[in-house]
Design a protein around this motif. Structure first.
Motif, PDB file in Angstrom:
ATOM      1  N   TYR A  80      -1.522  12.978 109.434  1.00  0.00           N
ATOM      2  CA  TYR A  80      -2.808  12.910 108.403  1.00  0.00           C
ATOM      3  C   TYR A  80      -3.266  13.761 108.436  1.00  0.00           C
ATOM      4  O   TYR A  80      -4.310  13.513 106.805  1.00  0.00           O
ATOM      5  N   LEU A  81      -3.910  14.428 108.901  1.00  0.00           N
ATOM      6  CA  LEU A  81      -4.272  15.882 108.430  1.00  0.00           C
ATOM      7  C   LEU A  81      -3.979  16.033 107.260  1.00  0.00           C
ATOM      8  O   LEU A  81      -4.558  16.828 106.307  1.00  0.00           O
ATOM      9  N   THR A  82      -2.878  17.084 107.360  1.00  0.00           N
ATOM     10  CA  THR A  82      -2.137  17.188 106.253  1.00  0.00           C
ATOM     11  C   THR A  82      -2.033  16.315 105.062  1.00  0.00           C
ATOM     12  O   THR A  82      -2.814  17.056 103.806  1.00  0.00           O
ATOM     13  N   TYR A  83      -2.079  15.311 105.294  1.00  0.00           N
ATOM     14  CA  TYR A  83      -2.999  14.325 103.622  1.00  0.00           C
ATOM     15  C   TYR A  83      -4.157  14.158 103.397  1.00  0.00           C
ATOM     16  O   TYR A  83      -3.862  14.559 102.869  1.00  0.00           O
ATOM     17  N   ALA A  84      -4.945  14.302 105.073  1.00  0.00           N
ATOM     18  CA  ALA A  84      -5.892  14.414 103.864  1.00  0.00           C
ATOM     19  C   ALA A  84      -6.500  15.527 103.988  1.00  0.00           C
ATOM     20  O   ALA A  84      -7.586  16.069 103.558  1.00  0.00           O
ATOM     21  N   LYS A  85      -5.863  16.747 104.321  1.00  0.00           N
ATOM     22  CA  LYS A  85      -6.298  18.072 103.230  1.00  0.00           C
ATOM     23  C   LYS A  85      -5.411  18.562 101.716  1.00  0.00           C
ATOM     24  O   LYS A  85      -5.719  19.561 101.538  1.00  0.00           O
ATOM     25  N   GLY A  86      -4.841  17.536 101.078  1.00  0.00           N
ATOM     26  CA  GLY A  86      -4.092  17.620 100.295  1.00  0.00           C
ATOM     27  C   GLY A  86      -3.090  17.612 100.095  1.00  0.00           C
ATOM     28  O   GLY A  86      -2.271  18.327  99.192  1.00  0.00           O
ATOM     29  N   LEU A  87      -2.616  17.813 101.224  1.00  0.00           N
ATOM     30  CA  LEU A  87      -1.125  18.737 101.256  1.00  0.00           C
ATOM     31  C   LEU A  87      -0.039  17.612 100.586  1.00  0.00           C
ATOM     32  O   LEU A  87      -0.057  16.867 101.710  1.00  0.00           O
ATOM     33  N   PRO A  88       1.103  18.321 101.460  1.00  0.00           N
ATOM     34  CA  PRO A  88       2.614  16.884 101.310  1.00  0.00           C
ATOM     35  C   PRO A  88       1.931  16.576 102.360  1.00  0.00           C
ATOM     36  O   PRO A  88       2.458  17.500 103.241  1.00  0.00           O
ATOM     37  N   ILE A  89       2.877  15.118 102.463  1.00  0.00           N
ATOM     38  CA  ILE A  89       2.810  14.509 103.423  1.00  0.00           C
ATOM     39  C   ILE A  89       3.863  14.881 104.172  1.00  0.00           C
ATOM     40  O   ILE A  89       4.405  15.222 105.590  1.00  0.00           O
ATOM     41  N   TRP A  90       5.166  14.990 103.300  1.00  0.00           N
ATOM     42  CA  TRP A  90       6.137  15.719 104.338  1.00  0.00           C
ATOM     43  C   TRP A  90       5.818  16.929 105.137  1.00  0.00           C
ATOM     44  O   TRP A  90       6.708  16.639 105.965  1.00  0.00           O
ATOM     45  N   ALA A  91       5.285  17.840 104.342  1.00  0.00           N
ATOM     46  CA  ALA A  91       5.104  18.926 105.157  1.00  0.00           C
ATOM     47  C   ALA A  91       4.098  18.827 106.695  1.00  0.00           C
ATOM     48  O   ALA A  91       4.773  18.834 107.370  1.00  0.00           O
ATOM     49  N   GLY A  92       3.409  17.777 106.788  1.00  0.00           N
ATOM     50  CA  GLY A  92       2.852  17.459 107.836  1.00  0.00           C
ATOM     51  C   GLY A  92       4.109  16.313 108.743  1.00  0.00           C
ATOM     52  O   GLY A  92       3.948  17.061 109.881  1.00  0.00           O
ATOM     53  N   MET A  93       4.758  16.136 107.782  1.00  0.00           N
ATOM     54  CA  MET A  93       5.824  15.301 109.463  1.00  0.00           C
ATOM     55  C   MET A  93       6.367  16.314 110.214  1.00  0.00           C
ATOM     56  O   MET A  93       7.556  16.598 110.347  1.00  0.00           O
TER      57      MET A  93
END
Ligand SMILES: Nc1ncnc2c1ncn2[C@@H]1O[C@H](COP(=O)(O)OP(=O)(O)OP(=O)(O)O)[C@@H](O)[C@H]1O
Ligand SMILES: Nc1ncnc2c1ncn2[C@@H]1O[C@H](COP(=O)(O)OP(=O)(O)OP(=O)(O)O)[C@@H](O)[C@H]1O
Ligand SMILES: CC(C)C[C@H](N)C(=O)O
Ligand SMILES: [Mg+2]
Ligand SMILES: [Mg+2]
Lengths: 243, 285, 363, 373, 231
Positions: B51-64
């Motif tokens: 969620y954080l990566t998404y909220a920071k505007g980074l691609p979601i898959w990166a967070g995954m």
């Protein structure tokens, strides 16, 4: 006969550990059970004491068929087992270990209202003294060395005043002298108790046993008095054979 | 026919989700003998990182991708600081990890303000086959679950890592006496289990949205799955999770969901009673 | 059996070395220092004294709070009996607590029965019955049940009961049963306050003494054996599974008694009361205080409740985190509970022999 | 404090008991914020009866057992003159007795709920089923269709609400295809979605709550329900709950509440309180109707009016005045208690989600009757 | 030349209770050394301290010229100490095969396992059985086999023949005599004859102290010996 085990078969998966083994023990008889490693001695002991359920065969004790009995019921019928791997109750004191064994058959009422507690004290201390553990009566059992634990276990097994005592390698890890003492400790119980003992130390066995049964690969190779067995050629053979 | 196909897919996909969640739990329970009550919070952390990566505007898959590593690293640290003291006492371990879980969960609740937050799927929408619609992301989860399961199996069965783990957990002093560095093995195993939970959290957050009790929701189900499958192996809990997951998704198709819910647990406990070793008796991998 | 046993022993061995060794050393030192001197009776006396005086010094609302805590301490006692003494991990103790609560709530709601001499026995009986049923199912049978099986079995039982209570309309579903009439004795109503407090305290003391008698009797020794190695004592001739079922049932009865008191004191029951949250809570009390000592359970309940009460006042938004940290610290550094600060291992396990004082001169 | 140095008497104590921690803490914290805002406002305007107000906030922690203990602090230790709070019905049930019966204090419950709470001294200031359904369901039938499904979480609120909703649906010529209950934390709805699609349901009147509602709407969307023209309806959906799903998944979702933030565009008073709230509490906890924030505002203001009228603060007098209290301005418009009913008349709005925001599509003519007690 | 394993003034014990008092012994690069003593004398404790399972309270343990008394067990083992514990000497839930595999984790030599199986053919028939279900004697064989697989430079054996059938004892003895030609072997044994056949040198412990030491034959003939071994 006090104990009659006949046609005992025990199969573990592909392995047949016991294949129609039999064991007969009379009143006040000391019976040795010997045989190479893996011949099924411990398994036979466990089948008798109820720790394993035989695949086939029948065990009777004091003329009662006990094949379907649980270990508890067997113990209550007068059977007592010392395992090959020591299993004392580690965080209880030696005293309590013995006490626990002594009153295993008390009724729930006696347990709760502790009516036997006082009367048992002397018995506990006698047993501990006998097995040279009295000075450590109030140490936790976990603090004993291996050999000391063996003694404690024998004492516990004896505590319940069994008719039949089953000892699986009681002298493991004991020195010659300690074995001798163990033998001496066991002698007096002959008056009220029979004994089945598994041992590798032939001298020891010879000294205390009346009769021997030799197991090999799950079968009884021979059974008879000590001198009969010593004379038996097939028994001599396995002593020369590599396991 | 089409309906049956959709049903099968949906049931299977929920089964896969449960398997994914239970993988890490199962490894830690089976191999370390620790019923980790904080496992749900590792799932939660994985979800939160995504969620954080998404909220920071980074691609979601990166967070995954990052989630399993971050959570795994955290697991490694926690093992050294806390879990290590629990091996001798499995019940104390339950309570200790419970407290740990409580701390993590409440901290995350504070961070997300107790809300339910959506995280979009990296692969969204549905795969349409005629009139049937199949969720693309659920399909992806099935694939990834299969892959991860396969890799875990290989890791544990084909490398000496599995052997070391089993030796360490069974008899640590003997393992040390065989030259195995038990602290490292403990740490690595726990971290591995945590990382799998982190991955699970990352993958499921688009499906269930992010909320503080996300992990907790699956915890008891996970434990039951582990018991049904059988403690002591890798395969056991996986099989258990498959059964529990598909069962709890399938039963509502044929009976009142409220009944189905309780029934799953009752069935499970009766099963374990009569087959205490579980579906797959715990040996080997 | 040998396999399992061996693994367990291996674990214990492991505990002896490394970092643990120092802790153990300190403990043993404690032991030596305290040999012959008994700490427990002193603690028990102090706690009782404090409890007796509490309402005199506390404000009203704190007396009401203290009543609640004492009821929870009674509940904790029930769990300690089962886990601390018999080694049965009941992760579903709330099931007996809560079902008794629901039972008396229904009695009050539907049959207008609130007489203390009816509802408390009824609650106790409900707890006992449920424990007998669940215990019978989980503990008896061909295979001896593992600790983990029992803990997850009871946990699942409690979880399922929670679900059931939430789903079942007659029981008020999610909303539970509110506004239970007060417990009565003739025309006297027990509403929250000092009278209720002393009633509950009296019950706690009586139950405590009964438990104390039980665990110090030879039955207690049998339980200690059970806790150490169930299979082993079966080979002595103990009916191990029966002993387990008995103590589990007694525990259920005590939990039921606590649950019925709780229902009347709080005036409502709700599904959580049979569920996992409350089940876990009671485990925490006992672990926190020190399992295997009855007084530890009481102290644990008092401290955990007291601390959360205080924290929720002073750290309103983050108190669960702080509570979690405290729990973790105690579990980490005092796995035997707070009581182990003053109580040695030997005294905790206890010694069951007669006339042991005379024999105690042995080293 | 200084400004109150010559206050006639000691402060009036207002107790708030709400979920500051636990699963619905977002709502509880918003409620506590509203209370702080209102109390500050009243104090700034000279207090009540010449006395300042003092706020006591306790946590109910979504745990009834903790809640009762903490509520007793309010009643017995702090001796507050009134308690407002509780969000879920089970919480209300748990704390009402300690407040009203055993604690002899006034209790205001601010959340939309299932109705049927007719305990003396307990006043409800959130919408009731009648207020949420009477105009909403006919709108749904007109703007969705006649075939309804009622998927629900298995607890009191959905059960009771559905009884009412079904009556309204059927009396307006609609039809309930199925009504089904799920465990509160069920997260897989494939069976339900399948029934909705295969029965060609027009309107899903949802009372599934979080955490299930997120996956449910998602699965419904993925199965093409919206694409085929289906209508989602959910009467507790407000600005706080919009984020549970991606906007596309709930496009067209209809809700019916006493306030939506869009009203600030047309209603200066709403704009004023919304702005005041956002200034004081700029965080994430939104001033929203489904989270009882508006009910809290309304409750405190009605109580203020009642105290003013009564001229004293004892329970009897305030309750007597609160029985018919009115406020001319509140979130969403004026509000007034229905005498003898302890429920509140208010304006109701129907709104539809459009790419992540609500648009008002319908509004009541004047105040809607709660039709309770 | 320093001894291979050099123990100086060692104190050790459990918790607060001291078991070993000022024990000093030296083990040469090759050859057998026997440690004798009655039950509870502290033999096992000594072994555990050497391998690092118990911390040394005082004194020094030097191995191969380096002080190892602060090193973790696994490091000592990797440095070349092999250990057969008296109890819990196998991984009970793991198969015989895996037990052996653990033993050979360190060495690359895959034929080593075959060599062990040649010594203990019984194990070959039990490869897939969980080691915990082995008979007492089989378990000992497995433990010895596992320790040998690590290619130790110093092998510690705590009662390796307890519960082992006479025929196999003979076999084991021969193997140990053989081994002692190339590495150092410390053997704790109740079978006095066996121990002194393997060992060139013997220490006798009594209540945690070295009571007697000397060449094997010398100790054998010492009239004091029996006094220390009798309880
Ligand atoms: N649970 C089991 N599963 C599989 N095989 C087993 C099991 N228990 C015992 N065995 C095998 O059965 C055989 C007999 O074992 P048992 O323990 O009776 O031997 P024993 O005569 O006591 O030998 P020892 O003298 O070495 O103690 C052994 O080969 C053992 O490996
Ligand atoms: N875990 C323990 N905690 C406390 N004391 C112990 C512990 N283990 C052993 N001891 C004590 O240390 C002393 C030495 O024990 P050790 O096991 O070294 O004897 P041993 O010479 O190996 O005897 P055995 O021949 O019986 O195996 C004994 O008195 C024993 O009681
Ligand atoms: C969050 C909401 C759905 C709460 C609901 N109104 C209830 O009574 O519990
Ligand atoms: Mg044997
Ligand atoms: Mg030894």
């Amino acid at each position: 006969m006090l104990l009659e085990a006949a046609g005992i078969k025990k199969v573990f998966g592909k392995l047949t550990a016991l294949d129609g083994a039999a064991l007969n023990v009379g009143e006040n008889e000391f019976h040795g059970l010997i045989g190479p490693n893996g011949s099924g001695k411990s398994t036979l002991m466990k089948c008798i004491a109820g720790a394993e359920v035989p695949t086939q065969g029948k065990v009777s004790f004091v003329n009662t068929d006990i094949t379907a009995f649980t270990p508890t019921e067997r113990a209550r019928a007068g059977m007592s087992l010392k395992f090959q791997i020591t299993s004392v109750l580690p965080s209880l004191t030696l005293y309590d270990n013995i006490l626990l064994a002594l009153q295993a058959q008390s009724s729930l009422f006696d347990l709760v209202f502790s009516r036997t507690r006082g009367a048992l004290h002397d018995q506990v201390m006698t047993m501990l003294t006998q097995f040279r553990l009295a000075d450590r009566a109030f140490d936790a059992a976990a603090a004993l060395s291996h050999g000391q634990q063996q003694w404690l276990e024998i004492a516990m097994a004896l505590a319940g005043k069994p008719k039949l005592l089953l000892l699986d390698e009681p002298t493991g890890g004991m020195s010659l002298e300690e074995r001798r003492v163990t033998g001496e400790l066991l002698q007096p119980i002959k008056r009220h108790c029979s004994l089945v003992i598994v041992e590798h130390d032939l001298d020891f066995i010879r000294d205390i046993c009346d009769r021997l049964t030799v197991l090999d690969q799950g079968k009884v190779l021979a059974s008879g008095t000590v001198s009969e067995i010593q004379a038996n050629t097939s028994v001599q053979e396995i002593y020369l054979r590599r396991a | 026919m089409a309906n049956a196909f959709v049903a099968a897919f949906e049931i299977l996909s929920f089964g896969a989700i449960i398997v994914l969640i239970v993988l890490g739990l199962g490894i830690i329970a089976s191999m370390m003998g620790i019923f980790n009550f904080a496992q749900g919070e590792f799932v939660l952390l994985g979800a939160y990182i995504t969620y954080l990566t998404y909220a920071k505007g980074l691609p979601i898959w990166a967070g995954m991708v990052a989630a399993p590593f971050v959570v795994g690293a955290l697991g490694f640290v926690l093992e050294a600081l806390i879990i290590r003291r629990f091996y001798a006492a499995p019940i104390v371990a339950m309570l200790g990890t419970y407290a740990l879980g409580l701390i993590i969960r409440e901290a995350v609740r504070g961070l997300i303000g107790g809300f339910y937050l959506t995280v979009p799927e990296p692969i969204g929408g549905s795969i349409d086959i005629g009139a049937m619609h199949i969720s693309a992301w659920r399909f992806t989860i099935i694939i990834i679950t299969l892959l991860v399961m396969g890799l875990c199996y290989l890791l544990l069965s084909r490398t000496s890592f599995g052997l070391r783990v089993r030796a360490t957990l069974e008899n640590p002093s003997l393992a040390r006496a065989s030259g195995i560095s038990t602290p490292l093995i403990y740490g690595a195993t726990f971290a591995f289990g945590a990382a799998l939970a982190g991955l699970a959290g990352a993958l499921i957050v688009p499906v269930f949205s992010l909320f503080a009790d996300l992990g907790l929701r699956f915890l008891i189900q996970g434990f039951v799955a582990v018991m049904v499958g059988g403690v002591g192996s890798f395969i056991g809990p996986v099989a258990g999770a498959g059964v529990i997951g598909t069962l709890s998704a399938a039963l509502p198709w044929v009976m009142a969901p409220v009944v189905a819910d309780v029934l799953v647990f009752v069935l499970a406990i009766v099963f374990i009673k009569f087959r205490p070793q579980g579906l797959i008796a715990g040996k080997g991998v | 059996m040998s396999v399992v046993r061996e693994a367990i022993v291996a674990d214990v061995d492991d505990e002896m070395d490394g970092a643990m060794a120092e802790g153990a050393a300190a403990e043993r030192a404690n032991d030596r220092a305290k040999a012959g001197r008994k700490i427990l009776p002193i603690i028990e006396g102090l706690v009782l004294l404090a409890a007796l005086l509490a309402p005199l010094v506390l404000q009203d609302y704190l007396t009401v709070f203290a009543t609640r805590v004492i009821i929870l301490a009674l509940f904790a006692l029930s769990f300690d009996l089962v886990w601390g003494y018999a080694g049965i991990m009941s992760f579903g103790q709330a099931l007996f607590f809560g079902s008794a609560g629901y039972g008396v709530a229904l009695l009050a709601r539907d049959l207008d029965i609130t007489n203390i001499f009816l509802v408390l026995p009824a609650g106790t009986l409900i707890g006992l019955t449920f424990a007998l049923l669940l215990g019978g199912f989980l503990l008896l049978g061909r295979h001896p049940s593992s600790v983990i099986f029992v803990s997850l079995g009871t946990l699942t039982g409690s979880y399922a009961a929670d679900r059931l209570a939430r789903g079942w309309y007659y029981l008020g579903g999610q909303n539970g049963i509110p506004s239970i009439a007060p417990m009565s004795l003739g025309s006297y109503d027990f509403t929250e306050g000092p009278a209720f407090y002393y009633l509950v305290l009296g019950i706690l003391v009586v139950v405590y003494l009964l438990c104390r008698f039980l665990v110090r009797s030879q039955f207690g020794l049998a339980l200690a054996g059970l806790r150490e190695n169930e299979q082993r004592i079966a080979f002595f001739g103990y009916k191990a599974q029966h002993l387990k079922a008995i103590i589990f049932t007694i525990g259920g009865a005590v939990a039921g008694l606590a649950g019925s008191l709780y229902a009347f004191h709080e005036g409502f029951v709700w599904p959580n009361m049979v569920g996992v949250v409350v089940s876990t809570q009671v485990v925490l009390y006992v672990l926190f205080g020190g399992s295997g000592t009855l007084i530890g359970a009481v102290i644990g309940a008092v401290i955990v409740e007291g601390v959360s009460f205080w924290l929720s006042d002073n750290y309103r938004e983050i108190w669960p985190i702080i509570l979690g940290l405290l729990l973790l610290l105690v579990i980490l550094f005092r796995p035997l509970g707070l009581i182990s600060f003053v109580l040695g291992e030997r005294e905790r396990v206890g010694s069951f022999g007669a006339k042991q004082k005379e024999t105690r001169n042995a080293p | 404090p200084a400004p109150w140095a010559n206050a006639a008497e000691a402060p009036i104590k207002v107790g708030i008991a709400t979920d500051l921690t636990g699963p619905i803490a977002y709502a509880g914290n918003a409620d506590a914020n509203v209370a702080k805002m209102v109390i500050k406002e009243i104090n700034a305007a000279g207090g009540l009866l010449g006395r300042p107000l003092e706020l006591y906030i306790e946590d109910t922690a979504s745990n009834e057992s903790v809640a009762v203990g903490n509520v007793r602090k309010l009643i017995q230790r702090d001796k507050v003159d009134m308690v407002l709070g509780g969000i879920t019905s089970s919480m209300r049930n748990a704390i009402k007795d300690p407040i009203v019966a055993r604690g002899k204090t006034l209790y205001i419950y601010p959340q939309l709920y299932e109705g049927k709470e007719c305990t003396p001294y307990l006043f409800c200031t959130g919408p009731t089923p009648a207020q949420q359904c009477d105009e909403f369901i006919p709108w749904l039938i007109k703007n969705g269709g006649k075939k309804f499904a009622l998927p629900s979480a298995n607890y009191v609120w959905p059960h009771t609400l559905n009884v009412y909703a079904r009556k309204v649906i059927e009396s307006n010529g609609g039809e309930v295809v199925f009504e089904e209950y799920y465990p509160l934390d069920q997260v897989d709805f494939s069976a339900t979605v399948n029934r909705i699609i295969s029965n060609k349901v027009d309107v899903v009147f949802n009372t599934v709550i979080p955490p299930g509602v997120g996956p449910f709407f998602k699965q419904l969307y993925e199965a093409g329900f919206l694409k085929n023209g289906g209508r989602l309806a959910c009467v507790y959906y407000d600005e706080n709950t919009l984020n549970i799903n991606q906007a596309a998944e709930i496009e067209g979702l209809a809700s019916c509440l006493d306030y939506f933030k869009v009203l600030t565009k047309e209603n200066p008073f709403d704009a004023k309180i919304q702005a005041a709230y956002e200034r004081d509490f700029p965080g994430n906890f939104l001033f929203a109707a489904g989270s009882a924030a508006t009910g809290t505002y309304r409750g405190l203001k009605l109580w203020e009016a009642a105290v003013k009228e009564a001229g004293k603060i004892d329970r009897e007098s305030v309750a007597a005045a609160l029985d018919h209290a009115k406020i001319a301005e509140g979130p969403g418009g004026p509000a007034e208690m229905v005498p003898g009913k302890r429920h509140c008349k208010m304006k109701m709005y129907t709104a539809v989600a459009k790419s992540g925001n609500y648009e008002i599509v319908g509004r009541s003519n004047g105040l809607v009757d709660p039709k309770e007690c | 030349m320093p001894e291979f394993l050099d123990i100086k003034h060692l104190d050790a014990g459990y918790g607060r209770s001291q078991v070993l008092f000022d024990v000093s012994l030296g083990i040469p690069w090759r050859g057998g050394v026997a440690v004798l003593g009655r039950n509870g004398a502290g033999k096992t404790t000594l072994m555990k301290t050497i391998v690092g399972e118990l911390p040394a309270w005082k004194g020094e343990v030097a191995f191969d010229g380096r002080d190892i008394s602060r090193r973790a067990t696994q490091e000592r083992v990797r440095a070349g100490i092999g250990y057969v514990p008296q109890e819990h000497s196998v991984f009970a839930r793991m198969s015989v095969r895996d037990n052996l595999a653990v033993g050979s984790l360190a060495s690359k030599d895959t034929s080593a396992i075959d060599r062990v199986l040649a010594i203990f053919p019984k194990l070959g028939q039990r490869l897939d059985q969980p080691a915990g279900t082995l008979s007492g004697g089989e378990r000992k064989m497995l433990a010895i086999g596992r320790a040998m697989l690590g290619d130790p430079k110093l092998l510690l054996l705590d009662e390796p023949t307890e519960g082992v059938w006479i025929g196999v004892i003979e076999e084991i003895t021969e193997r140990l005599i053989e081994l002692a030609k190339s590495i150092a072997v410390i053997i704790v044994e109740q079978h006095l004859d066996l121990a002194l056949r393997v060992a060139d040198y013997a220490y006798v412990l009594d209540r945690g102290r070295v009571a007697l030491q000397g060449e094997a034959g010398e100790v054998r003939g010492n009239p004091e010996l029996m006094r220390y071994l009798a309880p």
